[in-house]
Design an enzyme around this catalytic site. Structure first.
Site, PDB file in Angstrom:
ATOM      1  CD  GLU A  67     -24.842  -7.109  37.316  1.00 39.37           C
ATOM      2  OE1 GLU A  67     -24.744  -5.907  37.003  1.00 39.37           O
ATOM      3  OE2 GLU A  67     -25.864  -7.778  37.158  1.00 39.37           O
ATOM      4  NE  ARG A 106     -17.952   3.101  30.012  1.00 40.60           N
ATOM      5  CZ  ARG A 106     -18.494   2.123  30.737  1.00 40.60           C
ATOM      6  NH1 ARG A 106     -19.024   2.373  31.898  1.00 40.60           N
ATOM      7  NH2 ARG A 106     -18.516   0.888  30.278  1.00 40.60           N
ATOM      8  CE  LYS A 108     -20.065  -6.323  32.998  1.00 42.28           C
ATOM      9  NZ  LYS A 108     -20.030  -6.730  34.405  1.00 42.28           N
TER      10      LYS A 108
HETATM   11  P1  ATP Z   1     -20.283  -2.674  31.303  1.00 40.09           P
HETATM   12  O1  ATP Z   1     -20.697  -1.286  30.959  1.00 40.09           O
HETATM   13  O2  ATP Z   1     -19.219  -3.211  30.444  1.00 40.09           O
HETATM   14  O3  ATP Z   1     -21.412  -3.612  31.476  1.00 40.09           O
HETATM   15  P2  ATP Z   1     -20.267  -2.342  34.083  1.00 40.09           P
HETATM   16  O4  ATP Z   1     -19.883  -1.077  34.728  1.00 40.09           O
HETATM   17  O5  ATP Z   1     -21.697  -2.619  34.061  1.00 40.09           O
HETATM   18  O6  ATP Z   1     -19.569  -2.496  32.694  1.00 40.09           O
HETATM   19  P3  ATP Z   1     -19.332  -3.862  36.276  1.00 40.09           P
HETATM   20  O7  ATP Z   1     -19.163  -5.308  36.388  1.00 40.09           O
HETATM   21  O8  ATP Z   1     -20.351  -3.195  37.114  1.00 40.09           O
HETATM   22  O9  ATP Z   1     -19.579  -3.574  34.764  1.00 40.09           O
HETATM   23  O10 ATP Z   1     -17.937  -3.127  36.452  1.00 40.09           O
HETATM   24  C1  ATP Z   1     -17.069  -3.354  37.506  1.00 40.09           C
HETATM   25  C2  ATP Z   1     -16.208  -2.147  37.685  1.00 40.09           C
HETATM   26  O11 ATP Z   1     -15.486  -1.861  36.496  1.00 40.09           O
HETATM   27  C3  ATP Z   1     -17.044  -0.927  37.999  1.00 40.09           C
HETATM   28  O12 ATP Z   1     -16.445  -0.232  39.068  1.00 40.09           O
HETATM   29  C4  ATP Z   1     -17.022  -0.132  36.741  1.00 40.09           C
HETATM   30  O13 ATP Z   1     -17.130   1.225  37.014  1.00 40.09           O
HETATM   31  C5  ATP Z   1     -15.676  -0.511  36.122  1.00 40.09           C
HETATM   32  N1  ATP Z   1     -15.715  -0.386  34.671  1.00 40.09           N
HETATM   33  C6  ATP Z   1     -16.593  -0.947  33.822  1.00 40.09           C
HETATM   34  N2  ATP Z   1     -16.364  -0.557  32.563  1.00 40.09           N
HETATM   35  C7  ATP Z   1     -15.289   0.272  32.603  1.00 40.09           C
HETATM   36  C8  ATP Z   1     -14.553   1.017  31.623  1.00 40.09           C
HETATM   37  N3  ATP Z   1     -14.876   0.972  30.331  1.00 40.09           N
HETATM   38  N4  ATP Z   1     -13.517   1.763  32.041  1.00 40.09           N
HETATM   39  C9  ATP Z   1     -13.169   1.797  33.343  1.00 40.09           C
HETATM   40  N5  ATP Z   1     -13.810   1.127  34.309  1.00 40.09           N
HETATM   41  C10 ATP Z   1     -14.862   0.383  33.958  1.00 40.09           C
HETATM   42 MG    MG Z   2     -22.113  -1.834  36.453  1.00 39.75          MG
END
Ligand code: ATP
Ligand code: MG
Length: 578
Positions: A51, A276, A286
């Site tokens: 995102e 994760r 984020k």
């Molecule tokens: P955050 O929790 O940091 O806001 P998010 O999942 O909301 O992360 P996205 O932009 O939706 O952020 O993430 C894009 C991809 O990266 C998704 O498929 C998510 O599952 C993966 N991702 C995010 N954080 C991690 C992590 N700590 N380890 C592995 N994969 C991750």
């Molecule tokens: Mg997300």
């Protein structure tokens, strides 16, 4: 070359177990079995779906390596797709930074990048189809009421009074929602599933909300926006993704993912969840990283203390080291915390091979070699990288006035201190043996401000012809030739390994390390670094690995310390083996 002048790293002896070959993780096993079974016609098509509401961090790197890695290992494809369904938090700046970071990591996508927002019309039609089938309805409850009706883990939810609206009325209202006839929050479109489901995600989730906000791509075309769960599965379906890999928190959303696709009988990818990445001494969310940036705890998204990809890049991490780290941590189904020392180990291992060695004095003290001619400068040969003879040698100037490290001298040395002291002889790396003959102090403070020494001309290059031994070898620079530099040293951003655990009434910010940055303003680096380009990296002998920061200018060099030479990961490994 002298023997004890050995600044070589110790990690070669303490190599951790080789990383488990990535081909053995459970996701790759599933993909392999699917190919063999002919599922999806033997195709492999993954996606990385960030995102654009912040910069990517090292956790995203894990997901990028996994998705792009699998695609390339199985001759498949991986889409970069922006999951841009929330216009309020998303920005073009983030889109650009994400593209840059994925490329920097070494991955490429097809000519186009994909955007969930490009499917808005398509998604609207899917939603209308659900209404037609009687499995979606327009609901007039407020968000507060929806929450109240939802129930809890132990209590079933209650049905909305609008749940049984006739199809025609739902269609008409949904169309009017799209036309902008209703204010934000006044109505939603919800899936009609099961308010008694044990899985709260299945209790008539909202699939569209009214939001009069301009979108960074679709502008003012839309004032209703699809929710993540609805947009995500259909985006995967439209792109003919085979394996939709996401993190564990989406496990409970998988029934919904499947429900939407099954309702409309469209192409159906499979969702697979993995744990994760959590990394000690930092936060990987984020939302929390935005807080650090917006409240000025760091200088920006690319602050070298940040776990963002742009922060790591500025800190001097290489893409190879980050990819290697992602290979080593592997992919599992269970949440765990990875030690920051492993990430540091990976960059040290890479820079040990690649980084030229140079001499830099971080806390300089003047040394005058009293028996060295005032008008003489000699060029002495120095080795660029003992790990890689192909990197050759360079000349370093030596003259009567030098700088050495303040810490390398003690007027009254304790037993274990082998470096310079009054009357003692040490080796200057690649140069000569010198002996300290006198100590000059500040008249007022009594602080040692200068050392007077003599050198032995017979020890040129650092070897003594008579087999005389010295106990230490110091790095140095010639005062007249060295460049002044600012050096920034970093420590963990948080004092606690698990910063999210804060004392009651406080949040993760209470664990911020107030001493995570120290700036040394008057360091001296050897002449060969005069025009070192931004981003170039070096081992400062005996000090660690450093890279040139973008803040550098012609008048002032600025270095970041990427990592020290001390390998705590090897220590941890050793302790574990015992
Ligand atoms: P955050 O929790 O940091 O806001 P998010 O999942 O909301 O992360 P996205 O932009 O939706 O952020 O993430 C894009 C991809 O990266 C998704 O498929 C998510 O599952 C993966 N991702 C995010 N954080 C991690 C992590 N700590 N380890 C592995 N994969 C991750
Ligand atoms: Mg997300």
């Amino acid at each position: 070359m002298n023997k004890e002048a050995d600044t070589r790293n110790r990690e070669a002896e303490d190599m951790p177990e080789p990383a488990v070959s990535p081909s053995y993780d459970f996701i790759r096993t599933i993909v392999k079995e699917d190919i063999e079974a002919g599922k999806y016609g033997g195709r492999v098509h993954t996606r990385f779906p960030p995102e654009p509401n912040g910069y990517l961090h090292i956790g995203h790197a894990k997901s990028i390596c996994l998705n792009f890695g699998i695609a390339s290992e199985f001759s498949g494809r991986c889409n970069l797709r922006f999951d841009d369904t929330n216009p309020i938090k998303e920005e073009v700046e983030y889109v650009e930074s994400i593209k840059k970071d994925v490329q920097w990591l070494g991955f490429a996508w097809d000519d186009t990048e994909y955007y969930a927002s490009d499917y808005f019309e398509h998604l609207y039609q899917y939603a209308a189809e659900l209404i037609n089938k009687g499995t979606a309805y327009v609901c007039d409850l407020t968000s507060q009421e929806i929450r109240e009706y939802r129930g809890t883990l132990t209590e079933p939810g209650r049905e909305s009074p609008y749940r049984n609206r006739p199809v025609d009325e739902n269609l008409e209202l949904f169309e009017r929602m799209r036309k902008g006839e209703f204010p934000d929050g006044s109505r939603t479109l919800r899936a009609k599933i099961d308010m008694k489901s044990g899985n709260i995600n299945m209790r008539d989730p909202v699939i569209y909300r009214i939001l009069h906000a301009a979108h960074h791509r679709s502008g003012d075309t839309w004032c209703i926006y699809p929710m993540y769960d609805f947009a995500h599965c259909f985006s995967d379906s439209i792109e003919k993704i085979t394996h939709s890999i996401c993190t564990l928190e989406f496990e409970d959303h998988r029934p919904l993912y499947d429900w939407f696709l099954d309702q409309l009988g469209v192409y159906h990818p499979q969702q697979i969840e993995f744990a994760r990445l959590n990394l000690s001494y930092t936060v990987l969310s984020k939302r929390k990283l935005i807080e650090l940036v917006e409240n000025g705890f760091v200088s920006g998204w690319d602050d070298p203390r940040m776990p963002t990809i742009s922060g790591l890049r500025r800190r001097g991490y290489t893409p190879e080291a980050v990819r290697n780290f992602c290979d080593r941590i592997g992919v599992a189904k269970r949440d765990s915390m990875v030690d920051m020392a492993l990430l540091e180990y990976c960059i040290r291992e890479d820079l040990n091979k690649q980084a030229p060695r140079v001499m830099a004095v971080l806390h300089p003290i003047r040394v005058v070699i009293e028996n060295y001619p005032a008008d003489l400068t000699e060029e002495l040969e120095a080795i660029n990288n003992p790990e890689d003879p192909a990197m050759g040698t360079r000349q370093v100037p030596f003259s009567r006035v030098l700088y050495i490290e303040h810490d390398d001298f003690l007027e009254k040395p304790p037993k274990q201190f082998y470096r310079l002291a009054p009357g003692r002889e040490v080796r200057l790396r690649y140069a000569y043996f010198i002996t300290c003959t006198d100590v000059i102090k500040d008249g007022k403070t009594g602080e040692v401000v200068e050392l007077r020494c003599t050198y032995d001309p017979a020890t040129r290059g650092g070897d003594s012809p008579d087999g005389r031994k010295v106990k230490s070898t110091l790095h140095w620079v010639s005062a007249a030739h060295a460049c002044e530099a600012e050096v920034r040293l970093y420590d963990h951003l948080f004092t606690k390994a698990a910063p999210n655990e804060a004392v009651e009434g406080q949040d993760f910010k209470s664990n911020i390390n107030p001493n995570s940055l120290s700036i040394l303003k008057s360091c001296r680096v050897e002449q060969s670094l005069t025009s070192a380009p931004v981003g170039s990296f070096y081992q400062f002998e005996r000090q660690g690995y450093f890279c040139v920061d973008p803040d550098s200018s012609e008048s002032k060099l600025v270095f970041n310390r990427t990592v020290t030479l001390r390998d705590t990961w090897a220590k941890i490994q050793k302790a574990l083996k015992k």
